[in-house]
Design a protein around this motif. Structure first.
Motif, PDB file in Angstrom:
ATOM      1  N   GLU A 182      58.571  33.536  41.420  1.00  0.00           N
ATOM      2  CA  GLU A 182      58.384  32.172  40.898  1.00  0.00           C
ATOM      3  C   GLU A 182      57.819  32.290  39.493  1.00  0.00           C
ATOM      4  N   ASP A 183      58.395  31.566  38.537  1.00  0.00           N
ATOM      5  CA  ASP A 183      57.898  31.624  37.148  1.00  0.00           C
ATOM      6  C   ASP A 183      56.392  31.404  37.100  1.00  0.00           C
ATOM      7  N   GLY A 184      55.743  32.002  36.132  1.00  0.00           N
ATOM      8  CA  GLY A 184      54.296  31.771  36.011  1.00  0.00           C
ATOM      9  C   GLY A 184      53.682  32.642  34.946  1.00  0.00           C
ATOM     10  N   GLU A 185      52.425  33.011  35.185  1.00  0.00           N
ATOM     11  CA  GLU A 185      51.689  33.866  34.239  1.00  0.00           C
ATOM     12  C   GLU A 185      50.948  34.960  35.005  1.00  0.00           C
ATOM     13  N   VAL A 186      50.801  36.126  34.358  1.00  0.00           N
ATOM     14  CA  VAL A 186      49.996  37.201  34.955  1.00  0.00           C
ATOM     15  C   VAL A 186      49.021  37.745  33.907  1.00  0.00           C
ATOM     16  N   LEU A 187      47.953  38.374  34.412  1.00  0.00           N
ATOM     17  CA  LEU A 187      47.102  39.191  33.530  1.00  0.00           C
ATOM     18  C   LEU A 187      47.610  40.605  33.694  1.00  0.00           C
ATOM     19  N   GLU A 188      47.792  41.324  32.593  1.00  0.00           N
ATOM     20  CA  GLU A 188      48.313  42.694  32.671  1.00  0.00           C
ATOM     21  C   GLU A 188      47.315  43.651  32.030  1.00  0.00           C
ATOM     22  N   LEU A 189      46.978  44.727  32.769  1.00  0.00           N
ATOM     23  CA  LEU A 189      46.068  45.753  32.251  1.00  0.00           C
ATOM     24  C   LEU A 189      46.737  47.114  32.389  1.00  0.00           C
ATOM     25  N   THR A 190      46.561  47.979  31.411  1.00  0.00           N
ATOM     26  CA  THR A 190      47.018  49.356  31.573  1.00  0.00           C
ATOM     27  C   THR A 190      46.064  50.043  32.560  1.00  0.00           C
ATOM     28  N   ARG A 191      46.450  51.263  33.013  1.00  0.00           N
ATOM     29  CA  ARG A 191      45.576  51.980  33.950  1.00  0.00           C
ATOM     30  C   ARG A 191      44.210  52.264  33.298  1.00  0.00           C
ATOM     31  N   ASP A 192      44.227  52.638  32.012  1.00  0.00           N
ATOM     32  CA  ASP A 192      42.945  52.928  31.351  1.00  0.00           C
ATOM     33  C   ASP A 192      42.076  51.677  31.284  1.00  0.00           C
ATOM     34  N   GLN A 193      42.729  50.517  31.016  1.00  0.00           N
ATOM     35  CA  GLN A 193      41.944  49.278  30.967  1.00  0.00           C
ATOM     36  C   GLN A 193      41.378  48.943  32.351  1.00  0.00           C
ATOM     37  N   LEU A 194      42.185  49.218  33.392  1.00  0.00           N
ATOM     38  CA  LEU A 194      41.698  48.962  34.753  1.00  0.00           C
ATOM     39  C   LEU A 194      40.512  49.881  35.072  1.00  0.00           C
ATOM     40  N   LEU A 195      40.617  51.179  34.682  1.00  0.00           N
ATOM     41  CA  LEU A 195      39.507  52.106  34.945  1.00  0.00           C
ATOM     42  C   LEU A 195      38.242  51.637  34.221  1.00  0.00           C
ATOM     43  N   ALA A 196      38.415  51.151  32.984  1.00  0.00           N
ATOM     44  CA  ALA A 196      37.241  50.649  32.246  1.00  0.00           C
ATOM     45  C   ALA A 196      36.633  49.463  32.995  1.00  0.00           C
ATOM     46  N   LEU A 197      37.489  48.616  33.567  1.00  0.00           N
ATOM     47  CA  LEU A 197      36.992  47.444  34.312  1.00  0.00           C
ATOM     48  C   LEU A 197      36.185  47.880  35.536  1.00  0.00           C
TER      49      LEU A 197
END
Ligand SMILES: Cc1cc2nc3c(=O)[nH]c(=O)nc-3n(C[C@H](O)[C@H](O)[C@H](O)COP(=O)(O)OP(=O)(O)OC[C@H]3O[C@@H](n4cnc5c(N)ncnc54)[C@H](O)[C@@H]3O)c2cc1C
Length: 563
Positions: free
Chosen positions: A109-124
């Motif tokens: 279904e059309d919409g929006e997502v937040l996208e993080l690279t693996r490094d950004q996820l690890l930082a999170l």
């Protein structure tokens, strides 16, 4: 990347755990805002494939609006695993380990997502304790779901009674990789599958990896290559710390090193976990009053090391240490030389093998060196023999007594008092299914294809008895894994690594020790190279001491690296 919706009907995928909200948590608006601060927001269109099976770069997505399907793909068939709506996040354990994707993500279904690279996820997850708990738990539970449903694109065809099959199943299980096992001895469809892939019974065990690749009796390294376990690791980078061995000592060093900001690469010749990973239940490790299986304990430590950003290569053993150039390098199986500023040697020990002529014929086919639930399944209801009088033998006997008919414990000494902890001796005494045979040793193994009979001798009388027993657990102690260090590092007369105060003036002279200071505690006769855990002379051979030494060594690494 747009692809049309498949013609196949999407069937739901049942969740086996009792608390699905932990597997698929919904993030609150405040949590979404914290995720967004680490990545970017973007729009999505129905039909768009965000990620495909086998993709090596795996981003992390959180749905803000619209819907995303997670699909298992087999040929042209897609099966719905789960739908992510607003607030729901994609991903499972491979996002933390950096391994390829096992599923397809398609926008439904059309919409929006937040996208993080693996490094950004690890930082999170390294900085946000609340999101770390929610996401790490969800990733691990999702991996358990995939294992429960055999989703992973891997099929193993083999026989329960073959050493090669047991090795492959253990390698995949201890790596936490889901697979579907087809038992040649029991499964009626096995022959059809072998024909389809043009393999004969002589080729088994066979591993089907992805859609096309068929590996005949593959080595662990070939399996790791096929599944891309080590792909995202740069082996040529100069790391602050290279840890060799991923047992409890090496994993502790990796967790403390990476969490304190060092760049850490871990090299493991088999799978993370070491000897502890083959223990059915560790009861004397602080904080686990009811005990914990070695696989669980080391599996958590492995996830923790990855979460903090350590890189771990599996099925990549160190073959030689080069210590005479300007920088230390570690040579590895089939790879480039790995440079390092400092090194922690944590290669532990391996099982001592009794001198029985045909032992190797029965390894994995009746002779085992670890007693985990996998081996216990193989001998349920049967009689078994445990050889050895140490704690690992005691643990194995108590564990196996729960599911087998009788456990014979064979020891060369007069009893267990000198070699086993008191709590285990009491358990053995209180378990009627365990029979202790003092002054006794195995003298023969017999069988065709798999172990069928065992002969043991009472050393007091010289009498030899033959028993129709098909399972022997060899728990006869261990020898240090230090051969790869020879010529470089001082070893004691049994091959254990000498460190700190145990080093003699001759040891230091042999390595041309360059400093006015003495070697630190745990430091070898080469500055900046440390040894921890079972491989170190004087270590007490316990999980707790391995973990303790691994973490202390990191503090000493900081002292060496400090300008
Ligand atoms: C069956 C069993 C039960 C046990 N139960 C208990 C218990 O209940 N409580 C307790 O305190 N202790 C127990 N122990 C002892 C405990 O497991 C060990 O003391 C501990 O695992 C030592 O940790 P380590 O990291 O030093 O070495 P290991 O656990 O031996 O790990 C070393 C790792 O290095 C890897 N390696 C080896 N050579 C190379 C190379 N050249 N290159 C790269 N990697 C390499 C190995 O594959 C391995 O993964 C048990 C041991 C066994 C075998």
């Amino acid at each position: 990347m747009d692809t049309p919706d498949p013609a196949t009907t999407l069937t739901p995928f049942p969740i086996t755990v009792s608390r699905p909200e932990r597997v698929f948590p919904k993030l609150t608006p405040a949590q979404l805002a914290r995720v967004e601060a680490h990545g970017r927001r973007r729009s999505t269109t129905r039909g768009e494939v965000l990620l495909d099976v086998g993709d090596r770069i795996v981003p992390f997505f959180v749905v803000v609006s619209g819907e995303v399907h997670v699909l298992q793909v087999s040929g042209s068939t897609e099966t719905l695993i789960v739908s992510h709506g607003p607030g729901s996040a994609s991903g499972e354990a491979n996002l933390i380990s950096g391994r390829p994707s096992m599923a397809r993500l398609r926008v439904s279904e059309d919409g929006e997502v937040l996208e993080l690279t693996r490094d950004q996820l690890l930082a999170l997850v390294q900085t946000d304790a609340e999101l770390s708990e929610i996401l790490m738990r969800a990733f691990i539970l999702r991996r358990l779901e995939l294992i429960a449903h055999d989703v992973g694109g891997v099929v193993v065809i083999g026989s329960t009674y073959s050493a090669g099959t047991l090795r492959i199943r253990e390698f995949l299980t201890r790596n936490g990789h889901p697979f579907h096992f087809i038992d040649l001895d029991r499964d009626a469809d096995a022959q059809e599958l072998l024909d389809r892939f043009h393999v004969s019974v002589a080729d088994v065990p066979v591993l089907i990896c992805g859609v096309e690749t068929v590996l005949r009796n593959p080595t662990n390294a070939q399996i790791a290559d096929c599944l891309g376990f080590n792909e995202n690791v740069d082996q040529t980078r100069v790391n602050d710390l290279v840890v060799v061995g991923a047992g409890p000592a090496g994993l502790a060093a990796a967790v403390y090193g990476a969490s304190e900001g060092l760049s850490v690469l871990v090299l493991e010749s088999n799978v993370p976990g070491g000897q502890a990973g083959s223990s059915s239940r560790i009861e004397n490790y602080l904080g686990f009053p009811t005990g914990i299986s070695g696989l669980d304990l080391t599996g958590r430590a492995y996830a923790q090391a990855l979460k903090f950003g350590a890189h771990v290569m599996v099925a990549k053993g160190a073959t030689r240490l080069a210590c005479d150039g300007q920088r230390y390098t570690v040579e590895i199986d089939g790879g480039p030389k790995v440079p390092a500023r400092t090194i922690i040697i944590a290669t532990g020990a391996e099982y001592r093998k009794p001198a029985l002529e045909n032992l190797s014929m029965f390894e994995g086919a009746g002779v085992y060196y670890g007693a985990t639930s996998m081996e216990a399944q193989l001998c349920r209801g049967d009689e078994v023999v445990v050889v050895g009088g140490g704690n690992s033998a005691g643990q194995a006997a108590v564990f196996l007594a729960q599911t087998t008919r009788r456990v014979h414990v064979l020891v060369r000494r007069d009893g267990l008092g000198a070699t086993m902890s008191r709590y285990l001796i009491r358990r053995i005494e209180e378990t009627p299914a365990i029979v202790l045979h003092p002054y006794t040793q195995v003298v023969g193994l017999e069988g065709s294809g798999r172990l069928e009979r065992i002969r043991w001798r009472d050393d007091r009388t010289g009498d030899v008895e033959t028993h129709d027993i098909g399972h022997v657990f060899m728990m006869t102690g261990a020898v240090p894994n230090s051969r790869w260090l020879s010529g470089c590092i001082a070893l004691d007369d049994k091959g254990f690594v000498k460190t700190g105060p145990d080093l003699s003036a001759d040891d230091l002279a042999a390595a041309k020790w360059p400093h006015t200071r003495s070697p630190y505690l745990l430091e070898t006769n080469r500055p900046g190279i440390f040894a921890v855990g079972d491989v170190r002379g004087g270590n007490v051979k316990r999980v707790a001491s391995a973990v303790g030494e691994g973490s202390i060594a990191v503090a000493l690494v900081h002292q060496v690296l400090r300008p």
